[in-house]
Design a protein around this motif. Structure first.
Motif, PDB file in Angstrom:
ATOM      1  N   TRP A   9      63.227 -45.431   4.359  1.00 20.23           N
ATOM      2  CA  TRP A   9      63.962 -45.484   2.896  1.00 20.23           C
ATOM      3  C   TRP A   9      65.270 -44.439   3.120  1.00 20.23           C
ATOM      4  CZ3 TRP A   9      59.330 -42.314   2.414  1.00 20.23           C
ATOM      5  CH2 TRP A   9      59.650 -41.014   2.442  1.00 20.23           C
ATOM      6  N   ARG A  68      63.997 -49.019  -7.811  1.00 14.34           N
ATOM      7  CA  ARG A  68      65.523 -49.540  -7.769  1.00 14.34           C
ATOM      8  C   ARG A  68      66.521 -48.536  -7.432  1.00 14.34           C
ATOM      9  NH1 ARG A  68      67.173 -53.363 -12.830  1.00 14.34           N
ATOM     10  NH2 ARG A  68      65.784 -55.150 -12.647  1.00 14.34           N
ATOM     11  N   VAL A 106      66.237 -48.542  -3.729  1.00 19.95           N
ATOM     12  CA  VAL A 106      66.713 -49.884  -3.387  1.00 19.95           C
ATOM     13  C   VAL A 106      68.327 -49.545  -3.050  1.00 19.95           C
ATOM     14  CG1 VAL A 106      67.156 -52.321  -3.681  1.00 19.95           C
ATOM     15  CG2 VAL A 106      64.865 -51.536  -4.113  1.00 19.95           C
ATOM     16  N   THR A 114      69.088 -47.665   0.058  1.00 17.19           N
ATOM     17  CA  THR A 114      68.663 -48.008   1.169  1.00 17.19           C
ATOM     18  C   THR A 114      69.468 -49.399   1.523  1.00 17.19           C
ATOM     19  OG1 THR A 114      66.347 -47.744   0.634  1.00 17.19           O
ATOM     20  CG2 THR A 114      66.666 -49.425   2.468  1.00 17.19           C
ATOM     21  N   ARG A 115      70.063 -49.920   0.656  1.00 20.74           N
ATOM     22  CA  ARG A 115      71.089 -50.797   0.730  1.00 20.74           C
ATOM     23  C   ARG A 115      72.487 -50.301   1.322  1.00 20.74           C
ATOM     24  NH1 ARG A 115      70.770 -54.829  -4.376  1.00 20.74           N
ATOM     25  NH2 ARG A 115      68.752 -56.026  -3.911  1.00 20.74           N
ATOM     26  N   TYR A 122      62.564 -52.098  -0.020  1.00 18.42           N
ATOM     27  CA  TYR A 122      63.354 -51.386  -0.784  1.00 18.42           C
ATOM     28  C   TYR A 122      64.978 -52.067  -0.296  1.00 18.42           C
ATOM     29  CZ  TYR A 122      60.323 -47.504  -1.433  1.00 18.42           C
ATOM     30  OH  TYR A 122      59.295 -46.716  -1.911  1.00 18.42           O
ATOM     31  N   LEU A 152      65.404 -56.119  -0.501  1.00 19.58           N
ATOM     32  CA  LEU A 152      65.273 -56.895  -1.767  1.00 19.58           C
ATOM     33  C   LEU A 152      66.458 -58.029  -1.564  1.00 19.58           C
ATOM     34  CD1 LEU A 152      64.006 -54.792  -4.685  1.00 19.58           C
ATOM     35  CD2 LEU A 152      62.610 -55.627  -2.756  1.00 19.58           C
ATOM     36  N   GLU A 172      66.358 -56.666   3.527  1.00 15.22           N
ATOM     37  CA  GLU A 172      64.951 -56.756   3.924  1.00 15.22           C
ATOM     38  C   GLU A 172      64.645 -56.812   5.586  1.00 15.22           C
ATOM     39  OE1 GLU A 172      61.590 -56.588   2.047  1.00 15.22           O
ATOM     40  OE2 GLU A 172      63.196 -55.428   1.049  1.00 15.22           O
ATOM     41  N   PRO A 194      64.963 -57.274  -8.251  1.00  8.52           N
ATOM     42  CA  PRO A 194      66.182 -56.344  -7.980  1.00  8.52           C
ATOM     43  C   PRO A 194      67.265 -56.470  -9.214  1.00  8.52           C
ATOM     44  CG  PRO A 194      66.249 -58.446  -6.688  1.00  8.52           C
ATOM     45  CD  PRO A 194      64.801 -58.358  -7.133  1.00  8.52           C
TER      46      PRO A 194
END
Ligand code: DI6
Ligand code: FE
Length: 407
Positions: free
Chosen positions: A78, A106, A109, A112-113, A145, A147, A152, A181
């Motif tokens: 993460w 979230r 997320v 992490t994106r 994390y 999505l 992913e 998400p």
């Protein structure tokens, strides 16, 4: 330097953790453990052991050897941190309230994106270090994390890369059904469609996932949505797992058992029907006391009922930024004893033999037995129970992976 293919660790006390006999530890006193080609070849009483020509010999001088520890449930990959959320929870906000307000999973997320695969892998390898220092040789790592298809897969690739950056074996699990998400807000069924039609098949095609997991909970996905994911996993031939009955009982463990799941994890609110289903399916109950402690939960899993029913019990860190930021499997096992009432023997089996089973690896890891991977730890302790009793004491003398000393 030539690789020595055959080695013996001599003058050892073995805790084979093989589950046979009266003691949970499977003790063999005054033994030699011989490895060849990365596998355990033999366990020999010292009286029967003779060095072979060209064999490497390591005298452990009465130290204990256990199977390498297996952390069978982590969210190790993460970016970002949730320290502010911790403070908000201490001030009275609940985990569910924070999630409903767009925080929680979230928030991770989003971070992490924004990270690259290399950044994620580097951070995860660093985060893993304390686990390695306490004898972990296999770690499971979930996605969940990212999505999106790309994010992913990025997370799973980062997880695989951890296995090349650090001396550890990695089992990967696709947990795309972890949260809805933001771009699917209010449309969870559409998101499950993306998981089933695109994310899961892509992960399977690239062989990036060893298993498929779902988060079956009010703040995540309903059982019928999880079922769609399990059906798709079955189609592509991947085994399944579930986060089930952590905060409420939606029947997630029964659903998991229906699909012959490797494990059902958390289980604070599992009932007798769920327990009977787990037993019948041979599904492992993975207990996660770190999350229970950190969320200040009040309802421990029904360990005595699980035990009486004969459901195999594993223990794992659930290492993640929101509910269990504790990179110690030994501390987690200690919590399993103190908070949940496991015996020390059960806790040790839960991070070795039963943890291997929760990953579908019971045939090759988790016990000291000829034919298994030569993954083990050598400890300077009077007895393996000290590893759980005093979890932060640095007792590791050697960590061995595929017959090679790595620490
Ligand atoms: N259960 C958990 O404990 C973690 N995920 C899950 O499904 C929590 C993940 C997080 O809060 O980031
Ligand atoms: Fe988890």
């Amino acid at each position: 330097m030539a690789r020595i293919a055959t080695r013996s660790w001599i003058n050892a006390r073995l805790a084979t953790m093989d589950g046979s006999g009266d003691s949970p530890y499977g003790v063999r006193d005054d033994y030699a453990l011989r490895t060849r080609g990365g596998k355990i070849e033999a366990l020999l009483p010292m009286a029967a052991w003779r060095a072979e020509p060209e064999e490497g010999v390591i005298d452990v001088a009465g130290r204990w050897i256990t199977p390498g520890f297996i952390d069978c449930h982590t969210h190790l990959v993460w970016a970002g941190d949730r320290a502010g959320e911790f403070e908000r929870r201490l001030a009275g906000a609940s985990y569910a309230e924070i999630a409903a307000a767009g925080g929680g999973i979230r928030a991770t997320v989003e971070a992490t994106r924004a990270a690259t695969e290399q950044e994620l892998a580097d951070a995860a390898a660093l985060r893993l270090r304390p686990l390695l220092a306490e004898g972990v040789t296999t770690v499971e790592i979930k996605s969940g994390y990212g999505l999106t298809v790309a994010d992913e897969l990025k997370q799973l690739r980062a997880a695989r890369r951890v296995g090349t950056l650090a001396s550890v074996r990695v089992a990967t699990t696709l947990l795309a059904a972890h949260a809805v998400p933001p771009e699917f807000e209010g449309r969870p069924d559409d998101y499950i469609g993306l998981v089933c039609d695109e994310i899961l098949p892509a992960a399977a095609a690239e062989r990036l996932a060893d298993a498929v997991d779902v988060f079956c909970e009010h703040l995540a996905f309903r059982p019928d949505q999880c079922r769609r994911v399990f059906d798709r996993a079955r189609e592509v031939g991947l085994p399944v797992k579930a986060h089930a009955e952590q905060l409420s009982n939606l029947g997630g463990s029964r659903l998991a058992a229906d699909y012959g799941a490797l494990s059902a994890d958390h289980l604070e609110y599992v009932d007798d029907t769920g327990i009977a289903a787990l037993k019948a399916a041979g599904t492992v109950a993975v207990l996660l006391p770190g999350a229970f402690y950190f969320l200040r939960e009040r309802h421990p899993p029904p360990v005595e009922s699980l035990r009486r029913a004969g459901v195999p019990i594993a223990v794992a860190t659930d290492l993640n930024p929101g509910t269990s930021p504790f990179a110690s499997l030994r501390l987690t096992a200690n919590m399993g004893c103190v908070l949940f009432g496991l015996t020390v023997g059960e806790a040790l089996a839960g991070v070795t033999r039963i943890a291997a089973r929760a990953l579908g690896l019971a045939h090759r890891r988790g016990v000291l037995v000829p034919g298994h991977d030569a993954d083990f730890a050598v400890w300077s302790v009077p007895h393996p129970n000290a590893l759980i009793y005093e979890p932060m004491a640095p007792r590791l003398w050697q960590r061995v992976l595929a017959g090679e000393v790595v620490n």
